[in-house]
Write a protein that holds these residues in place. Structure first.
Motif, PDB file in Angstrom:
ATOM      1  N   UNK A   1      90.952   6.141 140.183  1.00  0.00           N
ATOM      2  CA  UNK A   1      91.593   5.275 139.193  1.00  0.00           C
ATOM      3  C   UNK A   1      93.002   5.745 138.858  1.00  0.00           C
ATOM      4  N   UNK A   2      93.412   6.867 139.475  1.00  0.00           N
ATOM      5  CA  UNK A   2      94.762   7.402 139.261  1.00  0.00           C
ATOM      6  C   UNK A   2      95.496   7.551 140.590  1.00  0.00           C
ATOM      7  N   UNK A   3      95.016   6.843 141.592  1.00  0.00           N
ATOM      8  CA  UNK A   3      95.621   6.906 142.932  1.00  0.00           C
ATOM      9  C   UNK A   3      95.952   5.468 143.339  1.00  0.00           C
ATOM     10  N   UNK A   4      97.129   5.288 143.893  1.00  0.00           N
ATOM     11  CA  UNK A   4      97.555   3.937 144.239  1.00  0.00           C
ATOM     12  C   UNK A   4      97.149   3.592 145.678  1.00  0.00           C
TER      13      UNK A   4
ATOM     14  N   UNK B   1      99.185  18.966 155.101  1.00  0.00           N
ATOM     15  CA  UNK B   1     100.275  19.048 154.121  1.00  0.00           C
ATOM     16  C   UNK B   1     100.419  17.735 153.323  1.00  0.00           C
ATOM     17  N   UNK B   2     100.320  16.622 154.035  1.00  0.00           N
ATOM     18  CA  UNK B   2     100.495  15.333 153.371  1.00  0.00           C
ATOM     19  C   UNK B   2      99.405  15.106 152.314  1.00  0.00           C
ATOM     20  N   UNK B   3      98.165  15.497 152.637  1.00  0.00           N
ATOM     21  CA  UNK B   3      97.074  15.360 151.657  1.00  0.00           C
ATOM     22  C   UNK B   3      97.316  16.261 150.442  1.00  0.00           C
ATOM     23  N   UNK B   4      97.876  17.428 150.695  1.00  0.00           N
ATOM     24  CA  UNK B   4      98.181  18.358 149.593  1.00  0.00           C
ATOM     25  C   UNK B   4      99.264  17.793 148.690  1.00  0.00           C
ATOM     26  N   UNK B   5     100.253  17.145 149.300  1.00  0.00           N
ATOM     27  CA  UNK B   5     101.329  16.554 148.494  1.00  0.00           C
ATOM     28  C   UNK B   5     100.766  15.449 147.611  1.00  0.00           C
ATOM     29  N   UNK B   6      99.860  14.660 148.155  1.00  0.00           N
ATOM     30  CA  UNK B   6      99.247  13.601 147.353  1.00  0.00           C
ATOM     31  C   UNK B   6      98.403  14.213 146.222  1.00  0.00           C
ATOM     32  N   UNK B   7      97.681  15.286 146.532  1.00  0.00           N
ATOM     33  CA  UNK B   7      96.894  15.965 145.499  1.00  0.00           C
ATOM     34  C   UNK B   7      97.794  16.404 144.350  1.00  0.00           C
ATOM     35  N   UNK B   8      98.940  16.958 144.694  1.00  0.00           N
ATOM     36  CA  UNK B   8      99.883  17.403 143.660  1.00  0.00           C
ATOM     37  C   UNK B   8     100.366  16.219 142.821  1.00  0.00           C
TER      38      UNK B   8
ATOM     39  N   UNK C   1     100.391  13.370 137.754  1.00  0.00           N
ATOM     40  CA  UNK C   1     100.248  12.087 137.070  1.00  0.00           C
ATOM     41  C   UNK C   1      99.200  12.200 135.962  1.00  0.00           C
ATOM     42  N   UNK C   2      98.089  12.794 136.287  1.00  0.00           N
ATOM     43  CA  UNK C   2      96.988  12.940 135.317  1.00  0.00           C
ATOM     44  C   UNK C   2      97.430  13.851 134.165  1.00  0.00           C
ATOM     45  N   UNK C   3      98.069  14.966 134.517  1.00  0.00           N
ATOM     46  CA  UNK C   3      98.530  15.903 133.478  1.00  0.00           C
ATOM     47  C   UNK C   3      99.566  15.261 132.556  1.00  0.00           C
ATOM     48  N   UNK C   4     100.429  14.415 133.123  1.00  0.00           N
ATOM     49  CA  UNK C   4     101.437  13.759 132.287  1.00  0.00           C
ATOM     50  C   UNK C   4     100.793  12.843 131.261  1.00  0.00           C
ATOM     51  N   UNK C   5      99.653  12.295 131.625  1.00  0.00           N
ATOM     52  CA  UNK C   5      98.966  11.382 130.695  1.00  0.00           C
ATOM     53  C   UNK C   5      98.108  12.123 129.672  1.00  0.00           C
ATOM     54  N   UNK C   6      97.474  13.234 130.102  1.00  0.00           N
ATOM     55  CA  UNK C   6      96.418  13.828 129.260  1.00  0.00           C
ATOM     56  C   UNK C   6      96.639  15.301 128.900  1.00  0.00           C
ATOM     57  N   UNK C   7      97.795  15.867 129.244  1.00  0.00           N
ATOM     58  CA  UNK C   7      98.002  17.306 128.992  1.00  0.00           C
ATOM     59  C   UNK C   7      97.615  18.104 130.221  1.00  0.00           C
TER      60      UNK C   7
END
Ligand code: TYM
Length: 341
Positions: free
Chosen positions: A108-111, A162-169, A174-180
């Motif tokens: 729900x936080x991935x486009x 590497x690409x999967x890691x970048x998406x994980x970051x 994104x989640x941290x910006x919303x919820x701390x």
């Protein structure tokens, strides 16, 4: 083979590492040099978690009998490579329910656009055109959950991840910006040499666990005489000069293998084989690979025979993993406003 309780006590305040391998196909020299070899020294300074990513494998159809056997085989190989279950949490992804649970939340936080851009999704959908399922598409959200559940600061992988890691970051930020600060934002840990071992017959594509061409990959359980033959027949070029370069993918790949196995630099390898052609060079690569595989295979046999011991490792690993994973999941539910149980 037992995962002592000490692990939790001793490692509580250390930075966390998590990585994993899909237990499909056969483990290759690429998996070893790009990933497992680099996991070995980390338990000295990190609280290490290595899983068998079984939920990821079912994005492609698997034979249940073979999948079950591969899980034991891969675990036994992890241990035979030198991963001590008393120093590392070794577990199967599907034994820790929080992976699938957090993956749902992260969905729900991935486009859609982010997932559609993933190279692995594009490659695998081309390869399995008759089964482009939602799991294949959503694979990186589950991989993000694997990593973020453990608050891993470091993720030791080969270059293809590497690409999967970048998406994980991106998802974590994104989640941290919303919820701390709920998640630790992980860094990829990619080795300077060996991050992308290529096929022996097709050195422009990476060596793969599920290659149909037997001679293109070196498997960790290949008999050593077969390994020597495969390396002798590896594709090179007609220049007969041991030198790295974009115009020499076969030789460069063999140099990467030698360098990753022995620590010898490219410059030293070029100097050592100057004026000698490819024969002695290929022999040196074969010797270096065999020196790693032979003792590993000898250890593997005994470890694999002790299925009860392997099951114990997995049981204890899952318990240790659950403690960490469930704490993160509870925090995620809390910040989202989901009621505590
Ligand atoms: P997988 O199973 O394809 O590969 C396992 C590891 O081996 C590395 N690797 C290579 N390194 C060098 N040369 C090669 N030819 C080569 N082929 C594979 C991969 O980079 C990887 O480190 N999505 C992951 C599994 C996974 C995972 C995770 C990894 C699931 N969840 C969480 C890290 C963290 C995968 O398919 O790896």
């Amino acid at each position: 083979m037992t995962q002592s309780i000490e692990v939790n006590e001793r490692t509580q305040h250390r930075p966390v590492v998590l990585s994993g391998i899909q237990p499909s196909g056969r483990l290759t020299l690429g998996n070893y040099l790009g990933a497992i070899k680099n996991w070995l020294p980390l338990s000295e300074h990190y609280d290490c978690h290595y899983m068998l990513a079984d939920l990821h494998t079912i994005t492609v159809r698997q034979d249940p009998v073979v999948l079950r056997e591969h899980c034991y085989e891969f675990l036994a190989l992890y241990i035979a490579c030198g991963l001590d279950p008393a120093q590392n949490v070794l577990f199967v992804q599907s034994h820790v329910a929080a992976h699938a649970q957090l993956a749902w939340v992260l969905n729900c936080y991935t486009q859609m656009g982010e997932l559609a851009r993933m190279t692995q999704f594009k490659d695998k959908s081309a390869k399995h055109a008759d089964n482009i399922n939602v799991g294949l598409y959503d694979y990186p959200a589950l991989m993000a959950a694997d990593i973020l559940l453990y608050q891993a600061s470091e993720v030791p992988v080969g270059g293809d991840q590497k690409q999967h890691l970048e998406l994980t970051r991106d998802i974590a930020e994104r989640f941290n910006n919303l919820y701390g600060k709920v998640f630790t934002v992980p860094e990829p840990m990619i080795p300077p040499v060996g991050a992308r071992i290529m096929g022996l017959q097709e050195p422009t594509a990476k060596m793969s666990k599920s290659d149909n061409a037997e001679t293109n990959s070196i498997y960790l359980l290949d008999p050593v005489d077969k390994v020597v033959r495969k390396l002798r027949r590896a594709v090179t070029d007609s220049e007969a000069v041991v030198r790295a370069g974009d115009d020499k993918p076969g030789v460069t790949n063999l140099m990467s293998i030698l360098s990753a196995c022995t620590g010898e630099s490219f410059a030293a390898i070029e100097a050592r084989f100057a004026g000698q052609g490819y024969g002695p060079f290929k022999q040196a690569v074969a010797d270096a690979v065999v020196a790693i595989l032979e003792p590993m295979q000898a250890r593997y046999k005994d470890i694999r025979e002790d299925t009860a011991g392997l099951r114990r490792v997995l049981r204890e690993g899952a318990e240790a993993a659950r403690t960490k994973a469930d704490a993160t999941l509870a925090r995620v539910h809390e910040v989202l406003g989901l009621l505590p149980q």
